[in-house]
Scaffold this active site. Structure first.
Site, PDB file in Angstrom:
ATOM      1  N   LYS A 114      55.593 114.942  76.733  1.00 32.23           N
ATOM      2  CA  LYS A 114      55.122 114.492  75.415  1.00 32.23           C
ATOM      3  C   LYS A 114      54.072 113.396  75.537  1.00 32.23           C
ATOM      4  CE  LYS A 114      58.615 116.114  72.300  1.00 32.23           C
ATOM      5  NZ  LYS A 114      59.521 115.883  71.208  1.00 32.23           N
ATOM      6  N   LYS A 207      57.727 126.210  75.649  1.00 33.30           N
ATOM      7  CA  LYS A 207      58.794 126.238  74.648  1.00 33.30           C
ATOM      8  C   LYS A 207      58.211 126.329  73.224  1.00 33.30           C
ATOM      9  CE  LYS A 207      60.924 122.259  73.401  1.00 33.30           C
ATOM     10  NZ  LYS A 207      61.798 121.794  72.330  1.00 33.30           N
ATOM     11  N   LYS A 210      57.975 122.428  67.300  1.00 31.99           N
ATOM     12  CA  LYS A 210      57.404 122.012  66.013  1.00 31.99           C
ATOM     13  C   LYS A 210      56.045 121.375  66.191  1.00 31.99           C
ATOM     14  CE  LYS A 210      61.725 120.190  64.529  1.00 31.99           C
ATOM     15  NZ  LYS A 210      61.942 119.232  65.605  1.00 31.99           N
TER      16      LYS A 210
HETATM   17  N1  AQP Z   1      62.263 126.570  71.726  1.00 30.80           N
HETATM   18  C1  AQP Z   1      63.549 126.265  71.634  1.00 30.80           C
HETATM   19  N2  AQP Z   1      64.502 127.123  72.055  1.00 30.80           N
HETATM   20  C2  AQP Z   1      65.830 126.822  71.948  1.00 30.80           C
HETATM   21  N3  AQP Z   1      66.277 125.652  71.431  1.00 30.80           N
HETATM   22  C3  AQP Z   1      65.364 124.767  70.992  1.00 30.80           C
HETATM   23  N4  AQP Z   1      65.457 123.553  70.432  1.00 30.80           N
HETATM   24  C4  AQP Z   1      64.228 123.065  70.168  1.00 30.80           C
HETATM   25  N5  AQP Z   1      63.294 123.946  70.552  1.00 30.80           N
HETATM   26  C5  AQP Z   1      63.966 125.017  71.070  1.00 30.80           C
HETATM   27  C6  AQP Z   1      66.727 122.892  70.153  1.00 30.80           C
HETATM   28  O1  AQP Z   1      66.712 122.488  68.783  1.00 30.80           O
HETATM   29  C7  AQP Z   1      67.395 121.250  68.659  1.00 30.80           C
HETATM   30  C8  AQP Z   1      66.583 120.260  67.882  1.00 30.80           C
HETATM   31  O2  AQP Z   1      65.422 119.907  68.552  1.00 30.80           O
HETATM   32  P1  AQP Z   1      64.593 118.644  68.031  1.00 30.80           P
HETATM   33  O3  AQP Z   1      64.097 118.883  66.678  1.00 30.80           O
HETATM   34  O4  AQP Z   1      65.390 117.413  68.177  1.00 30.80           O
HETATM   35  O5  AQP Z   1      63.443 118.445  68.998  1.00 30.80           O
HETATM   36  P2  AQP Z   1      62.865 119.230  70.169  1.00 30.80           P
HETATM   37  O6  AQP Z   1      63.889 119.746  71.088  1.00 30.80           O
HETATM   38  O7  AQP Z   1      61.856 118.340  70.796  1.00 30.80           O
HETATM   39  O8  AQP Z   1      62.234 120.433  69.364  1.00 30.80           O
HETATM   40  P3  AQP Z   1      60.772 120.677  69.031  1.00 30.80           P
HETATM   41  O9  AQP Z   1      60.667 121.780  68.083  1.00 30.80           O
HETATM   42  O10 AQP Z   1      60.002 120.848  70.314  1.00 30.80           O
HETATM   43  O11 AQP Z   1      60.333 119.372  68.252  1.00 30.80           O
HETATM   44  P4  AQP Z   1      59.123 118.403  68.511  1.00 30.80           P
HETATM   45  O12 AQP Z   1      57.935 119.280  68.619  1.00 30.80           O
HETATM   46  O13 AQP Z   1      59.104 117.514  67.314  1.00 30.80           O
HETATM   47  O14 AQP Z   1      59.413 117.668  69.766  1.00 30.80           O
HETATM   48  C9  AQP Z   1      67.753 120.783  70.060  1.00 30.80           C
HETATM   49  O15 AQP Z   1      69.086 121.122  70.312  1.00 30.80           O
HETATM   50  C10 AQP Z   1      66.842 121.593  70.924  1.00 30.80           C
HETATM   51  O16 AQP Z   1      67.418 121.822  72.198  1.00 30.80           O
END
Ligand code: AQP
Length: 345
Positions: A114, A207, A210
């Protein structure tokens, strides 16, 4: 003393939730409500580790809450709330900042990804994010944490922090009546969703996220049927037809991802999907995949939209959940403060 089983998990209100959040974590959350006491959080303190426009953030908090409820979280049976309304998260995170070692955090791959090349310009909060995550879980002495595969390393760190706290303060913990010297449980990751790592529709090695600048990379829980169909149709693939067995997906990350998503949406194994679609061109398969995604997500999207028309109800649910979360965390924090050696009146 035996520690009661308790589930905690959360998602960041950094945009609308996507299919990865749903298949990787949310489906497990819903299921665990049947068997466990569950606490589900909208982790807004985590969200501000990268810049958020305040009005957008408020909207995203409501939006993520609406998606939780529309997908099937029951705010009567489970606790649904937003993190910033319960001060225990920030208080315990500070204590954990003083328990965790710099070397441990330096090894976190998510921070490296990040922060990217501009590490010097990343917020201190982004670096310390895993300590806050440990505090989220342990402020409730939660024992089980359903997450996607990407959170495995952070969960291991939470276990290390719990263990070090228990060791560092062993004497005080025993004097506080915990004869086995265990104050914090070592939380167990529950990484058993139907697709624990959903990948980007534009790049099968990244992955689904968001914060990916390309909206075409993900299926949002707010997308309508037409948008879902367009995104699936534009998803990156390779020129070969689908193989007849899972082994044939090796080295084909985009094909593997799409087949995995389809299998997860239909509750089928990858082999069962390939026995039906082996030899098919992607054009035919994508049509079936879009239909499966729409069938699963459309009811959630429309219910969340309906809820977003009534922000006062969403905020009432968050206030009620926050009060219930606070009631669990407050006595735990009081004990933590005694154990650490603070004076409280
Ligand atoms: N691509 C994914 N596949 C499976 N599980 C996923 N999770 C996130 N992306 C995937 C799971 O969703 C939960 C919440 O995640 P988060 O919102 O706390 O943040 P993150 O993991 O960092 O997800 P994002 O979408 O990538 O958000 P941003 O872009 O804001 O950092 C967690 O249980 C995660 O494992």
């Amino acid at each position: 003393m035996t520690i009661k089983e308790r589930v905690f998990s959360g998602m960041q209100p950094t945009g609308s939730l996507h299919l990865g959040n749903y298949l990787g974590a949310m489906l497990q959350w819903i299921k665990l409500q049947e068997t466990h006491e569950c606490i589900y959080c909208v982790v807004d303190l985590h969200a501000i580790t990268v810049w958020q426009d305040p009005e957008e953030l408020r909207r995203s908090i409501r939006q993520v809450t609406a998606a939780y409820l529309a997908a099937g979280l029951d705010p009567q049976r489970s606790i649904v709330f937003n993190q910033s309304q319960v001060s225990a998260h920030a208080e315990l995170a500070w204590i954990f900042n003083c328990v965790a070692r710099l070397g441990w955090l330096n090894r976190m791959t998510q921070f490296k990804e990040k922060a990217g090349k501009d590490r010097e310009n990343a917020s201190v909060g982004l670096f310390a994010y895993p300590n806050l995550m440990a505090a989220d879980i342990l402020a409730y002495r939660a024992t089980h944490v359903p997450v996607g595969d990407d959170q495995k390393q952070h969960l291991e760190l939470a276990r290390d922090i719990a263990q070090k706290f228990n060791n560092d303060f062993k004497g005080g913990i025993e004097r506080a009546g915990h004869a086995d010297g265990v104050f914090f449980p070592l939380p167990e990751p529950v990484i058993t969703g139907p697709a624990t790592r959903v990948m980007s529709l534009r790049d099968g090695t990244k992955k689904m996220s968001k914060s990916d600048p390309s909206d075409l990379s993900r299926i949002n829980l707010t997308d309508n049927a037409e948008t879902i169909a367009r995104k699936v149709q534009k998803a990156k693939t390779d020129p070969e037809p689908l193989p007849s067995e899972a082994a044939g997906l090796k080295g084909r990350p985009e094909a593997e991802n799409l087949v995995g998503i389809y299998a997860a949406l239909n509750g089928q194994s990858v082999d069962a999907v390939l026995s039906e679609y082996g030899g098919a061109q992607f054009s035919a398969f994508k049509k079936a995949l879009a239909e499966a995604a729409v069938a699963r997500l459309a009811p959630i999207t429309s219910e969340a939209e309906r809820m977003m028309q009534d922000p006062a109800t969403i905020e009432r649910i968050l206030a009620d959940g926050s009060a219930r979360a606070h009631a669990i965390a407050a006595p735990i924090m009081a004990e933590v403060k005694d154990i650490v050696g603070f004076i409280r009146s």
